[in-house]
Design a protein around this motif. Structure first.
Motif, PDB file in Angstrom:
ATOM      1  N   VAL A 184       0.859  -1.195   0.000  1.00  0.00           N
ATOM      2  CA  VAL A 184       0.000   0.000   0.000  1.00  0.00           C
ATOM      3  C   VAL A 184       0.891   1.240   0.000  1.00  0.00           C
ATOM      4  O   VAL A 184       1.792   1.362   0.835  1.00  0.00           O
ATOM      5  CB  VAL A 184      -0.924   0.004   1.233  1.00  0.00           C
ATOM      6  N   ALA A 210      -7.254  -1.348   1.096  1.00  0.00           N
ATOM      7  CA  ALA A 210      -6.383  -1.387  -0.072  1.00  0.00           C
ATOM      8  C   ALA A 210      -5.569  -2.674  -0.144  1.00  0.00           C
ATOM      9  O   ALA A 210      -5.147  -3.082  -1.230  1.00  0.00           O
ATOM     10  CB  ALA A 210      -5.433  -0.179  -0.053  1.00  0.00           C
ATOM     11  N   TRP A 304      -9.892  -0.174  -5.883  1.00  0.00           N
ATOM     12  CA  TRP A 304      -8.851   0.686  -5.334  1.00  0.00           C
ATOM     13  C   TRP A 304      -7.805   1.068  -6.367  1.00  0.00           C
ATOM     14  O   TRP A 304      -6.825   1.680  -6.060  1.00  0.00           O
ATOM     15  CB  TRP A 304      -8.185  -0.008  -4.137  1.00  0.00           C
TER      16      TRP A 304
END
Length: 304
Positions: A184, A210, A304
């Motif tokens: 991430v 995410a 995402w």
């Protein structure tokens, strides 16, 4: 000596020559061919295994497989099934997921977001997790037999099998979850902190959503490994011939790999066909779990 350059840039012939020179790289071409050959070999073995199992167990791929109980009598082998093994697998894997997934994900969050890597105990924890990922499964079976089944006193039950399989796949879940969290971007964390969010709000509302694709993929692949394990369960009483479904965490049990192991030892053709049909069933379950992992990854990746 002076050189002249084309004010309009390189000609189309020069561009084609440069592209041809770049495309022809013997080492890169050989490496690509080697990768394709490895993929082809793996697919060939998988197709051969599926073809062999389906061909041998074709006559038993019907409702008898999951509706009937196993039998030890040759005269009734044509009507036998693996219902107790199916439900035993469901019980064991469900409890394994309930134990190892929350523990593994929370451990990964701690190691990536909260742990101080300068502390010796955190470094020791990371080293042990890396080492445990490579320990043979039979070692976990010996641990479960000596500690969980006998010292703690859970016996040869569903709970013992689930705890041992959880310990077996827990390092895989932790490592996969850590990699997903680490992937991430830091900009997401910084933006969350800039808006006044706490660390837990940042982790729970930004980082974890995410990281879900990677966490889900690693977790389901870990459970796929657990569902196909037989070696540790042999030491934990799953070899016992079972003609009933588990009804609690302290019930006796058997699983599909163990049932297949028991059937394949029998010389009669009826048991061999039943074993082949059970193999097809287990492969279908594994492929379904992997498909779920791919679906979850793609769905959350697009989000995402």
């Amino acid at each position: 000596m002076t050189t002249t350059t084309n004010p309009r840039g390189p000609s189309s012939a020069d561009v084609r020559a440069e592209l041809t020179r770049r495309r022809f790289r013997p080492a890169e071409t050989a490496f690509k061919l080697a990768l394709q050959a490895c993929l082809a070999i793996g697919l060939a073995f998988l197709v051969a295994l599926l073809a062999f199992a389906v061909t041998k167990g074709w006559h038993r791929l019907d409702a008898r497989l999951w509706e009937n109980m196993p039998t030890g009598r040759v005269s009734r082998a044509g009507e036998a099934g693996v219902q107790s093994a199916i439900w035993g697998t469901v019980w064991v894997i469900s409890l394994t997921a309930a134990i190892c997934l929350p523990t593994g994900v929370l451990a990964a969050i701690y190691l990536e977001e909260y742990a101080d890597n300068t502390r010796w105990y955190n470094r020791l924890l990371e080293l042990n997790i890396q080492n445990l990922a490579g320990v043979p499964s039979i070692v976990f079976g010996i641990l479960g037999l000596g500690l969980i089944a006998r010292v703690i006193g859970l016996g040869f039950t569903v709970a013992t099998a689930a705890v041992v399989l959880s310990l077996l796949v827990l390092p895989t879940v932790i490592i996969a979850s850590r990699e997903a969290i680490r992937a991430v971007p830091q900009s997401i964390r910084h933006a969350s902190y800039a808006l006044g969010a706490t660390r837990w709000q940042t982790v729970s509302r930004q980082v974890l959503p995410a990281a879900v694709p990677g966490i889900a993929t690693g977790s389901i692949l870990a459970l796929s490994r657990a569902i196909g394990e037989a070696a540790p369960l042999i030491l934990l009483g799953a070899v016992t011939f079972i003609r009933f479904n588990p009804d609690s965490l302290l019930s006796a049990y058997t699983t599909l790999p163990i049932q297949i192991y028991n059937l394949i030892k029998e010389p009669q053709a009826e048991f061999q066909e039943l074993a082949a049909a059970a193999i097809v069933l287990m492969l279908v379950v594994l492929l379904a779990m992997n498909s779920i992992a791919i679906f979850v990854r793609n769905r959350f990746t697009k989000r995402w």
